[in-house]
Design a protein around this motif. Structure first.
Motif, PDB file in Angstrom:
ATOM      1  N   GLY A 136     -59.574 -20.150  42.936  1.00  0.00           N
ATOM      2  CA  GLY A 136     -60.406 -20.716  44.001  1.00  0.00           C
ATOM      3  C   GLY A 136     -60.233 -22.215  43.963  1.00  0.00           C
ATOM      4  O   GLY A 136     -59.662 -22.742  43.008  1.00  0.00           O
ATOM      5  N   PRO A 137     -60.713 -22.914  44.984  1.00  0.00           N
ATOM      6  CA  PRO A 137     -60.593 -24.375  44.985  1.00  0.00           C
ATOM      7  C   PRO A 137     -61.320 -24.979  43.790  1.00  0.00           C
ATOM      8  O   PRO A 137     -62.416 -24.534  43.460  1.00  0.00           O
ATOM      9  N   GLY A 138     -60.693 -25.961  43.132  1.00  0.00           N
ATOM     10  CA  GLY A 138     -61.284 -26.563  41.939  1.00  0.00           C
ATOM     11  C   GLY A 138     -62.650 -27.171  42.183  1.00  0.00           C
ATOM     12  O   GLY A 138     -63.432 -27.335  41.245  1.00  0.00           O
ATOM     13  N   ASP A 139     -62.966 -27.499  43.434  1.00  0.00           N
ATOM     14  CA  ASP A 139     -64.299 -28.058  43.688  1.00  0.00           C
ATOM     15  C   ASP A 139     -65.276 -26.991  44.210  1.00  0.00           C
ATOM     16  O   ASP A 139     -66.384 -27.309  44.585  1.00  0.00           O
ATOM     17  N   ASP A 140     -64.842 -25.742  44.216  1.00  0.00           N
ATOM     18  CA  ASP A 140     -65.750 -24.658  44.585  1.00  0.00           C
ATOM     19  C   ASP A 140     -65.929 -23.727  43.384  1.00  0.00           C
ATOM     20  O   ASP A 140     -65.350 -22.643  43.295  1.00  0.00           O
ATOM     21  N   LEU A 141     -66.763 -24.199  42.443  1.00  0.00           N
ATOM     22  CA  LEU A 141     -66.913 -23.477  41.181  1.00  0.00           C
ATOM     23  C   LEU A 141     -67.599 -22.124  41.375  1.00  0.00           C
ATOM     24  O   LEU A 141     -67.406 -21.204  40.584  1.00  0.00           O
ATOM     25  N   ILE A 142     -68.368 -22.003  42.426  1.00  0.00           N
ATOM     26  CA  ILE A 142     -69.033 -20.726  42.710  1.00  0.00           C
ATOM     27  C   ILE A 142     -67.981 -19.666  43.015  1.00  0.00           C
ATOM     28  O   ILE A 142     -68.025 -18.548  42.499  1.00  0.00           O
ATOM     29  N   LYS A 143     -67.004 -20.064  43.817  1.00  0.00           N
ATOM     30  CA  LYS A 143     -65.922 -19.130  44.135  1.00  0.00           C
ATOM     31  C   LYS A 143     -65.086 -18.817  42.877  1.00  0.00           C
ATOM     32  O   LYS A 143     -64.726 -17.662  42.638  1.00  0.00           O
ATOM     33  N   CYS A 144     -64.788 -19.842  42.105  1.00  0.00           N
ATOM     34  CA  CYS A 144     -63.985 -19.629  40.882  1.00  0.00           C
ATOM     35  C   CYS A 144     -64.684 -18.656  39.938  1.00  0.00           C
ATOM     36  O   CYS A 144     -64.052 -17.767  39.363  1.00  0.00           O
ATOM     37  N   ALA A 145     -66.002 -18.815  39.777  1.00  0.00           N
ATOM     38  CA  ALA A 145     -66.761 -17.919  38.887  1.00  0.00           C
ATOM     39  C   ALA A 145     -66.674 -16.482  39.383  1.00  0.00           C
ATOM     40  O   ALA A 145     -66.482 -15.549  38.608  1.00  0.00           O
ATOM     41  N   ALA A 146     -66.792 -16.321  40.681  1.00  0.00           N
ATOM     42  CA  ALA A 146     -66.803 -14.970  41.258  1.00  0.00           C
ATOM     43  C   ALA A 146     -65.462 -14.270  41.068  1.00  0.00           C
ATOM     44  O   ALA A 146     -65.396 -13.052  40.991  1.00  0.00           O
ATOM     45  N   ASN A 147     -64.366 -15.039  41.000  1.00  0.00           N
ATOM     46  CA  ASN A 147     -63.031 -14.433  40.917  1.00  0.00           C
ATOM     47  C   ASN A 147     -62.539 -14.180  39.501  1.00  0.00           C
ATOM     48  O   ASN A 147     -61.640 -13.363  39.295  1.00  0.00           O
ATOM     49  N   LEU A 148     -63.071 -14.922  38.522  1.00  0.00           N
ATOM     50  CA  LEU A 148     -62.457 -14.963  37.191  1.00  0.00           C
ATOM     51  C   LEU A 148     -62.218 -13.590  36.564  1.00  0.00           C
ATOM     52  O   LEU A 148     -61.083 -13.243  36.205  1.00  0.00           O
ATOM     53  N   PHE A 149     -63.270 -12.790  36.407  1.00  0.00           N
ATOM     54  CA  PHE A 149     -63.110 -11.534  35.663  1.00  0.00           C
ATOM     55  C   PHE A 149     -62.199 -10.547  36.385  1.00  0.00           C
ATOM     56  O   PHE A 149     -61.445  -9.810  35.749  1.00  0.00           O
ATOM     57  N   SER A 150     -62.249 -10.534  37.723  1.00  0.00           N
ATOM     58  CA  SER A 150     -61.377  -9.552  38.367  1.00  0.00           C
ATOM     59  C   SER A 150     -59.916  -9.996  38.309  1.00  0.00           C
ATOM     60  O   SER A 150     -59.019  -9.151  38.255  1.00  0.00           O
ATOM     61  N   ILE A 151     -59.662 -11.290  38.237  1.00  0.00           N
ATOM     62  CA  ILE A 151     -58.274 -11.744  38.041  1.00  0.00           C
ATOM     63  C   ILE A 151     -57.757 -11.307  36.667  1.00  0.00           C
ATOM     64  O   ILE A 151     -56.644 -10.802  36.531  1.00  0.00           O
ATOM     65  N   LEU A 152     -58.583 -11.484  35.632  1.00  0.00           N
ATOM     66  CA  LEU A 152     -58.154 -11.066  34.291  1.00  0.00           C
ATOM     67  C   LEU A 152     -57.827  -9.574  34.283  1.00  0.00           C
ATOM     68  O   LEU A 152     -56.826  -9.145  33.718  1.00  0.00           O
ATOM     69  N   ARG A 153     -58.669  -8.779  34.954  1.00  0.00           N
ATOM     70  CA  ARG A 153     -58.422  -7.333  34.995  1.00  0.00           C
ATOM     71  C   ARG A 153     -57.212  -6.993  35.865  1.00  0.00           C
ATOM     72  O   ARG A 153     -56.473  -6.059  35.564  1.00  0.00           O
ATOM     73  N   ASP A 154     -57.010  -7.743  36.952  1.00  0.00           N
ATOM     74  CA  ASP A 154     -55.833  -7.492  37.809  1.00  0.00           C
ATOM     75  C   ASP A 154     -54.543  -7.693  37.027  1.00  0.00           C
ATOM     76  O   ASP A 154     -53.603  -6.912  37.147  1.00  0.00           O
ATOM     77  N   PHE A 155     -54.489  -8.749  36.240  1.00  0.00           N
ATOM     78  CA  PHE A 155     -53.270  -9.000  35.454  1.00  0.00           C
ATOM     79  C   PHE A 155     -53.011  -7.860  34.466  1.00  0.00           C
ATOM     80  O   PHE A 155     -51.863  -7.531  34.182  1.00  0.00           O
ATOM     81  N   ASP A 156     -54.080  -7.247  33.957  1.00  0.00           N
ATOM     82  CA  ASP A 156     -53.893  -6.077  33.092  1.00  0.00           C
ATOM     83  C   ASP A 156     -53.225  -4.947  33.856  1.00  0.00           C
ATOM     84  O   ASP A 156     -52.376  -4.243  33.314  1.00  0.00           O
ATOM     85  N   ARG A 157     -53.629  -4.759  35.097  1.00  0.00           N
ATOM     86  CA  ARG A 157     -53.041  -3.671  35.887  1.00  0.00           C
ATOM     87  C   ARG A 157     -51.559  -3.937  36.149  1.00  0.00           C
ATOM     88  O   ARG A 157     -50.759  -3.016  36.289  1.00  0.00           O
ATOM     89  N   PHE A 158     -51.173  -5.216  36.204  1.00  0.00           N
ATOM     90  CA  PHE A 158     -49.758  -5.593  36.344  1.00  0.00           C
ATOM     91  C   PHE A 158     -49.018  -5.540  35.003  1.00  0.00           C
ATOM     92  O   PHE A 158     -47.845  -5.875  34.932  1.00  0.00           O
ATOM     93  N   SER A 159     -49.739  -5.191  33.928  1.00  0.00           N
ATOM     94  CA  SER A 159     -49.185  -5.179  32.569  1.00  0.00           C
ATOM     95  C   SER A 159     -48.524  -6.500  32.188  1.00  0.00           C
ATOM     96  O   SER A 159     -47.437  -6.524  31.607  1.00  0.00           O
ATOM     97  N   VAL A 160     -49.172  -7.569  32.531  1.00  0.00           N
ATOM     98  CA  VAL A 160     -48.689  -8.895  32.144  1.00  0.00           C
ATOM     99  C   VAL A 160     -48.869  -9.074  30.634  1.00  0.00           C
ATOM    100  O   VAL A 160     -49.840  -8.586  30.068  1.00  0.00           O
ATOM    101  N   ASP A 161     -47.919  -9.725  29.969  1.00  0.00           N
ATOM    102  CA  ASP A 161     -48.043  -9.952  28.518  1.00  0.00           C
ATOM    103  C   ASP A 161     -48.858 -11.203  28.199  1.00  0.00           C
ATOM    104  O   ASP A 161     -49.590 -11.248  27.227  1.00  0.00           O
TER     105      ASP A 161
END
Ligand code: TXA
Ligand code: MG
Length: 346
Positions: free
Chosen positions: A296-321
């Motif tokens: 999310g935009p660096g000055d929109d911390l509310i958006k960044c917070a909302a996205n963080l955990f699902s991004i971490l889980r998405d990368f797992d689904r891509f089997s990223v190392d």
């Protein structure tokens, strides 16, 4: 860390509830599961919780079992009205009342002396209890209909990123929870702030949905728990919120940040690893040749917070190392975001 009780397998039922038009009969069904000593995952304004009747120690034990959570890590008790605080806690100071008046319902958890009715399994043997009133109508209705406080940690397997959708809950806990209420994506996406009010100086044990700046509007002096402090909250494990991939946080929010992330990404790719990058929206195109996701935009911390955990889980689904993440500024919600990223990085 194998202090859980064993394995269970049951059929997990999912019921959809529209947060803007709550079908009370569906919530009542979930409330009956709680009353009967079962487990219900439900949305709050922060993340999904894994709930059980807080006054039923056998039911609470199932939470630890399902999550594989160490019994030494205490749970938060959720209530649907402020008055219930007086049943669960004692020695409630004026400061506590002021904070609750200002931030409840909402993402503030207060730690107070426990009353006798709170089972020790909830508090991991401590004489204090963590309590919050969530700002989510589904959660509030569930607690009200169950006619009992609900103890609920985040509804993920121990150590994994907290769930912000019912799918995340299912991914971690299918067959281990009786029922999941699907109330859509959670609003805040990061857990509540845990504030210990049992010490002389109130202490933030975990930064979260209510920022330090907001708390300081009510109480001037607050201690912020740092990982090098003596651990008096058993749940403050240094490595937590972790996806399967190794996480590397570029802990500087400066001009050479992009350069550092790019160099590291190339280093890992040359060694044969698959790499995911978490970037602020304004930097995203600078990583166009990589597997990159925008926080999310660096000055929109509310958006960044909302996205963080699902991004971490998405990368797992891509089997990223390896996940290489940029930083955000450490103010307002950014403090909690950086706390979670540091813990994910271990
Ligand atoms: O937003 C949230 O807080 C979510 C939703 C579901 O309400 N819940 C949540 O619970 O994040 P959990 O269990 O994942 O995190 C609770 C934290 C843990 O770090 C635990 O150690 C701490 O609160 N905690 C609970 N009781 C405590 C106590 N009596 N003293 C100190 N820390 C406590
Ligand atoms: Mg948790």
């Amino acid at each position: 860390m194998e202090t859980y009780i064993g394995d269970i397998n049951m059929k997990t039922e999912i019921i959809k509830v529209n947060p803007n038009n709550i079908d009370i009969s569906r919530v009542k069904k979930a409330a009956r599961v709680i009353k009967g000593g079962g487990l219900v995952a439900f949305p709050t304004e922060t993340v999904y919780g894994l709930g059980a009747d807080a006054l039923n120690d056998k039911a609470v034990a199932k939470i630890f079992e399902a999550k594989k959570r160490p019994l030494g890590d205490p749970l938060i008790v959720h209530i649907s009205k402020k008055e219930d605080l007086f049943k669960l806690a004692k020695e409630i100071s004026n400061t506590a009342m002021e904070l609750i008046g200002k931030f409840w319902p909402g993402p503030l958890t207060v730690v107070l002396k426990k009353s006798d009715i709170v089972p020790y399994i909830v508090t991991a043997g401590l004489d204090t209890v963590a309590i919050r009133m969530p700002a989510n109508q589904i959660a509030l209705t569930l607690i009200k209909e169950a006619q009992t406080p609900i103890s609920a940690p985040s509804a993920n397997l121990f150590g994994r990123p907290s769930p912000t959708t019912s799918q995340h809950v299912l991914d971690d806990l299918e067959g281990k929870v009786d029922l999941i209420i699907d109330g859509g994506k959670t609003d805040i996406g990061l857990e509540s702030t845990v504030l210990d009010l049992t010490q002389d100086v109130p202490s933030v044990l975990r930064p979260g949905g209510v920022s330090m700046e907001k708390l300081q509007g009510v109480i001037k002096t607050i201690h912020l728990f740092k990982s090098q402090d003596k651990i008096f909250s058993p749940g403050m494990y240094p490595r937590h919120y972790s996806p399967k991939a190794k996480v590397i946080l570029i802990d500087e929010n400066d001009r050479i940040e992009v350069e550092k992330v790019r160099k590291l990404a190339y280093d890992f790719i040359l060694q044969g690893y698959s790499v995911g990058i978490i970037a602020k929206e304004e930097n995203k195109e600078k990583y166009s040749e990589f597997n990159v996701k925008s926080l999310g935009p660096g000055d929109d911390l509310i958006k960044c917070a909302a996205n963080l955990f699902s991004i971490l889980r998405d990368f797992d689904r891509f089997s990223v190392d390896v996940i290489i993440s940029e930083s955000v500024k450490e103010e307002e919600l950014g403090l909690a975001i950086m706390d979670r990223l540091r813990k994910a990085a271990g």
